[in-house]
Scaffold this motif. Structure first.
Motif, PDB file in Angstrom:
ATOM      1  N   HIS A  78       1.001  -1.230  -0.060  1.00  0.00           N
ATOM      2  CA  HIS A  78      -0.033  -0.036   0.050  1.00  0.00           C
ATOM      3  C   HIS A  78       0.693   1.232  -0.138  1.00  0.00           C
ATOM      4  N   GLU A  79       2.031   1.243   0.922  1.00  0.00           N
ATOM      5  CA  GLU A  79       2.885   2.491   0.761  1.00  0.00           C
ATOM      6  C   GLU A  79       3.630   2.425  -0.381  1.00  0.00           C
ATOM      7  N   THR A  80       3.923   1.473  -0.905  1.00  0.00           N
ATOM      8  CA  THR A  80       4.682   1.508  -2.372  1.00  0.00           C
ATOM      9  C   THR A  80       3.777   2.086  -3.403  1.00  0.00           C
ATOM     10  N   ARG A  81       2.439   1.815  -3.518  1.00  0.00           N
ATOM     11  CA  ARG A  81       1.641   2.128  -4.254  1.00  0.00           C
ATOM     12  C   ARG A  81       1.441   3.929  -4.202  1.00  0.00           C
ATOM     13  N   ARG A  82       1.328   4.254  -2.968  1.00  0.00           N
ATOM     14  CA  ARG A  82       1.156   5.624  -2.612  1.00  0.00           C
ATOM     15  C   ARG A  82       2.487   6.354  -3.154  1.00  0.00           C
ATOM     16  N   ARG A  83       3.756   5.804  -2.831  1.00  0.00           N
ATOM     17  CA  ARG A  83       4.787   6.259  -3.498  1.00  0.00           C
ATOM     18  C   ARG A  83       5.078   6.384  -5.038  1.00  0.00           C
ATOM     19  N   LEU A  84       4.432   5.151  -5.577  1.00  0.00           N
ATOM     20  CA  LEU A  84       4.201   5.139  -7.239  1.00  0.00           C
ATOM     21  C   LEU A  84       3.440   6.570  -7.437  1.00  0.00           C
ATOM     22  N   ALA A  85       2.191   6.585  -6.888  1.00  0.00           N
ATOM     23  CA  ALA A  85       1.424   7.579  -7.148  1.00  0.00           C
ATOM     24  C   ALA A  85       2.047   9.018  -7.098  1.00  0.00           C
ATOM     25  N   ARG A 173      14.677  12.567 -14.936  1.00  0.00           N
ATOM     26  CA  ARG A 173      15.330  11.142 -15.228  1.00  0.00           C
ATOM     27  C   ARG A 173      15.419  10.729 -13.774  1.00  0.00           C
ATOM     28  N   ASP A 174      15.685  11.142 -12.712  1.00  0.00           N
ATOM     29  CA  ASP A 174      16.081  10.576 -11.536  1.00  0.00           C
ATOM     30  C   ASP A 174      14.764  10.083 -11.146  1.00  0.00           C
ATOM     31  N   LEU A 175      13.629  10.872 -11.168  1.00  0.00           N
ATOM     32  CA  LEU A 175      12.200  10.480 -10.871  1.00  0.00           C
ATOM     33  C   LEU A 175      11.748   9.234 -11.754  1.00  0.00           C
ATOM     34  N   GLU A 176      12.040   9.101 -13.009  1.00  0.00           N
ATOM     35  CA  GLU A 176      11.741   7.996 -13.524  1.00  0.00           C
ATOM     36  C   GLU A 176      12.438   6.780 -13.317  1.00  0.00           C
ATOM     37  N   ARG A 177      13.805   6.947 -12.837  1.00  0.00           N
ATOM     38  CA  ARG A 177      14.519   5.991 -12.110  1.00  0.00           C
ATOM     39  C   ARG A 177      13.879   5.035 -10.953  1.00  0.00           C
ATOM     40  N   GLU A 178      13.494   6.167  -9.999  1.00  0.00           N
ATOM     41  CA  GLU A 178      12.755   5.981  -8.792  1.00  0.00           C
ATOM     42  C   GLU A 178      11.539   5.219  -9.314  1.00  0.00           C
ATOM     43  N   LEU A 179      10.812   5.805 -10.269  1.00  0.00           N
ATOM     44  CA  LEU A 179       9.449   5.024 -10.538  1.00  0.00           C
ATOM     45  C   LEU A 179       9.651   3.491 -11.171  1.00  0.00           C
ATOM     46  N   ALA A 180      10.958   3.583 -11.867  1.00  0.00           N
ATOM     47  CA  ALA A 180      11.128   2.045 -12.218  1.00  0.00           C
ATOM     48  C   ALA A 180      11.415   1.129 -11.105  1.00  0.00           C
ATOM     49  N   ARG A 181      12.214   1.818 -10.306  1.00  0.00           N
ATOM     50  CA  ARG A 181      12.671   1.135  -9.055  1.00  0.00           C
ATOM     51  C   ARG A 181      11.478   0.682  -8.168  1.00  0.00           C
ATOM     52  N   LEU A 182      10.407   1.521  -7.850  1.00  0.00           N
ATOM     53  CA  LEU A 182       9.353   1.064  -7.152  1.00  0.00           C
ATOM     54  C   LEU A 182       8.455   0.442  -7.964  1.00  0.00           C
ATOM     55  N   ALA A 183       8.525   0.374  -9.123  1.00  0.00           N
ATOM     56  CA  ALA A 183       7.602  -0.546  -9.929  1.00  0.00           C
ATOM     57  C   ALA A 183       8.126  -2.083  -9.609  1.00  0.00           C
ATOM     58  N   GLU A 184       9.421  -2.209  -9.534  1.00  0.00           N
ATOM     59  CA  GLU A 184      10.223  -3.625  -9.420  1.00  0.00           C
ATOM     60  C   GLU A 184       9.931  -3.894  -7.941  1.00  0.00           C
ATOM     61  N   LEU A 185       9.881  -3.011  -7.034  1.00  0.00           N
ATOM     62  CA  LEU A 185       9.752  -3.149  -5.775  1.00  0.00           C
ATOM     63  C   LEU A 185       8.236  -3.609  -5.516  1.00  0.00           C
ATOM     64  N   GLU A 186       7.102  -3.268  -6.141  1.00  0.00           N
ATOM     65  CA  GLU A 186       5.934  -3.596  -6.060  1.00  0.00           C
ATOM     66  C   GLU A 186       5.918  -4.919  -6.539  1.00  0.00           C
ATOM     67  N   ALA A 187       6.426  -5.322  -7.763  1.00  0.00           N
ATOM     68  CA  ALA A 187       6.483  -6.506  -8.350  1.00  0.00           C
ATOM     69  C   ALA A 187       6.856  -7.825  -7.356  1.00  0.00           C
ATOM     70  N   SER A 188       8.051  -7.347  -6.594  1.00  0.00           N
ATOM     71  CA  SER A 188       8.712  -7.997  -5.608  1.00  0.00           C
ATOM     72  C   SER A 188       7.692  -8.249  -4.479  1.00  0.00           C
ATOM     73  N   GLN A 189       7.043  -7.243  -4.211  1.00  0.00           N
ATOM     74  CA  GLN A 189       6.258  -7.346  -2.747  1.00  0.00           C
ATOM     75  C   GLN A 189       5.035  -8.298  -3.380  1.00  0.00           C
ATOM     76  N   ILE A 190       4.515  -8.145  -4.405  1.00  0.00           N
ATOM     77  CA  ILE A 190       3.435  -9.073  -4.996  1.00  0.00           C
ATOM     78  C   ILE A 190       3.951 -10.523  -4.935  1.00  0.00           C
ATOM     79  N   GLU A 191       5.054 -10.920  -5.402  1.00  0.00           N
ATOM     80  CA  GLU A 191       5.592 -12.175  -5.223  1.00  0.00           C
ATOM     81  C   GLU A 191       5.454 -12.584  -4.071  1.00  0.00           C
ATOM     82  N   THR A 192       6.104 -11.718  -3.087  1.00  0.00           N
ATOM     83  CA  THR A 192       6.336 -11.967  -1.523  1.00  0.00           C
ATOM     84  C   THR A 192       4.683 -12.469  -0.970  1.00  0.00           C
ATOM     85  N   ALA A 193       3.856 -11.648  -1.297  1.00  0.00           N
ATOM     86  CA  ALA A 193       2.627 -11.625  -0.730  1.00  0.00           C
ATOM     87  C   ALA A 193       1.877 -13.013  -1.238  1.00  0.00           C
ATOM     88  N   ALA A 194       2.158 -13.341  -2.565  1.00  0.00           N
ATOM     89  CA  ALA A 194       1.523 -14.500  -3.314  1.00  0.00           C
ATOM     90  C   ALA A 194       2.180 -15.665  -2.435  1.00  0.00           C
TER      91      ALA A 194
END
Length: 383
Positions: A78-85, A173-194
């Motif tokens: 939930h926090e990662t999705r907030r930071r993504l937005a 560019r820095d924010l786009e890199r952060e966006l990509a990192r957060l997207a990867e983090l969310e994907a990892s969190q989804i796998e962990t939750a699964a």
């Protein structure tokens, strides 16, 4: 002890026909052998039940750990999705600033080009031209000097704006890199939750299998009574602890809002206050069916008094609203507010799940006044 004796009496009644025991006189030696066999059979059954009960306790602790881990994973996601937005919004804001800066550079550039064309068209006058044109040479030279100064100013401004534009592009560019990192983090969190959900489901199935072996109507009622007693004790402890805690802001008393409060979610009411629950027990609140992950909202202003796993209720949140009124939200998948947090009406505090051994995705909801359950329909609008 009485319950144990009663269970032994049930075993005796069930096993007497098996061993051919009756009220007729029997040979004492034969009777003694039959009784010895009966005692041995009871001991084996009791040992199996005791082993199942111990295994059930272990599985329930493991289930509680898995559901806590799943709740933590849900909160992190939930926090990662907030930071993504938020990051996406920051990028959009930067895009606007970059476009605005670029437009300013283009506008100043066009003005400078026009000015240079004018200077080129006018040229540097010769002495003969100044004589023929009857113009003050000092005034014309001042005019040309002014153009030169203005040109240098505009060039400097363009350089500053281009530097700002480049800085904004780097920030993007820095924010786009952060966006990509957060997207990867969310994907990892989804796998962990699964993975955690698989473990939770495994524990839940194991617990149900054990329950099927040992559960009976009276045992189920006893368990519900124990759950209710634990909740009663928790409510009493919280009420005592919160007596001296004032509200953080001036708000209307919840007692004055009875009948106007919005329900904690939109869901199908499958159990109502007072419905039979087994034996002499009745439902002390509502069971509201809703999709897993659906948002659970606070019904009124208050403070989170409890946010953890509780036997029979799973991931449970309790909000103290003052004036002796508390609201309870059980069987959640995730708790989003910590103990001590102040909440307002409609704040999202949890997400729907089936923790605590629930057989469906649903919210268990109670309102208590001075520790006693009251009918939510007297406090809320229709669910």
């Amino acid at each position: 002890m009485l319950r144990h004796d009663r269970r032994v009496a049930v075993f005796l009644a069930a096993l007497l026909p098996v061993f051919g025991l009756s009220a007729k006189p029997q040979d004492p030696a034969e009777l003694e052998r039959d009784l010895a066999q009966l005692r041995a059979q009871i001991e084996r059954i009791q040992a199996r039940i005791d082993a199942d009960l111990e295994q059930r306790e272990n599985q329930q602790r493991a289930l509680a750990d898995a559901e806590r881990a799943l709740a933590d994973a849900g909160k992190a996601r939930h926090e990662t999705r907030r930071r993504l937005a938020q990051t996406a919004g920051d990028i959009e804001t930067l895009e606007g600033r970059i476009d605005s800066t670029s437009a300013s550079v283009d506008d100043i550039g066009e003005r400078l080009s026009a000015q240079l064309r004018l200077i080129h068209h006018q040229g540097t006058p010769s002495g003969l031209q100044l004589l023929l044109n009857q113009q003050d040479p000092r005034r014309l030279r001042r005019h040309l000097a002014y153009h030169g100064h203005l040109s240098r100013q505009r060039l400097a401004l363009i350089e500053d704006l281009q530097g700002l534009q480049q800085s904004l592009i780097e920030d993007r560019r820095d924010l786009e890199r952060e966006l990509a990192r957060l997207a990867e983090l969310e994907a990892s969190q989804i796998e962990t939750a699964a993975r955690i959900e698989q473990e939770r489901a495994k524990r839940d199935r194991a617990l149900r299998e054990i329950d099927e072996r040992i559960a009976s109507g009276s045992e189920r009622i006893d368990e519900l009574c124990r759950d209710a007693e634990e909740l009663e004790a928790l409510i009493e402890e919280l009420a005592q602890a919160l007596k001296a805690v004032p509200m953080d802001v001036e708000v209307p008393s919840i007692l004055d809002l009875a009948g106007t409060l919005a329900p904690p979610l939109e869901g199908r009411l499958v159990q109502s206050f007072g419905d039979p629950r087994g034996g002499e027990m009745r439902w002390a609140g509502w069971l509201m069916e809703a999709p897993a992950g659906a948002q659970v909202r606070a019904i009124a202003h208050g403070r989170v008094a409890y946010a953890d796993w509780l036997r029979g209720y799973g991931m449970l949140a309790i909000i103290d609203h003052g004036d002796g009124v508390m609201s309870l939200y059980g069987h959640n998948e995730t708790l989003l507010k910590d103990v001590g947090s102040w909440v307002n009406p409609g704040d999202v505090i949890a997400s729907v799940g089936r923790s605590g051994g629930a057989d469906r995705d649903a919210l268990y909801f109670e309102i208590r006044r001075d520790g006693e359950p009251v009918d939510p329909s007297d406090w809320l609008t229709d669910p």
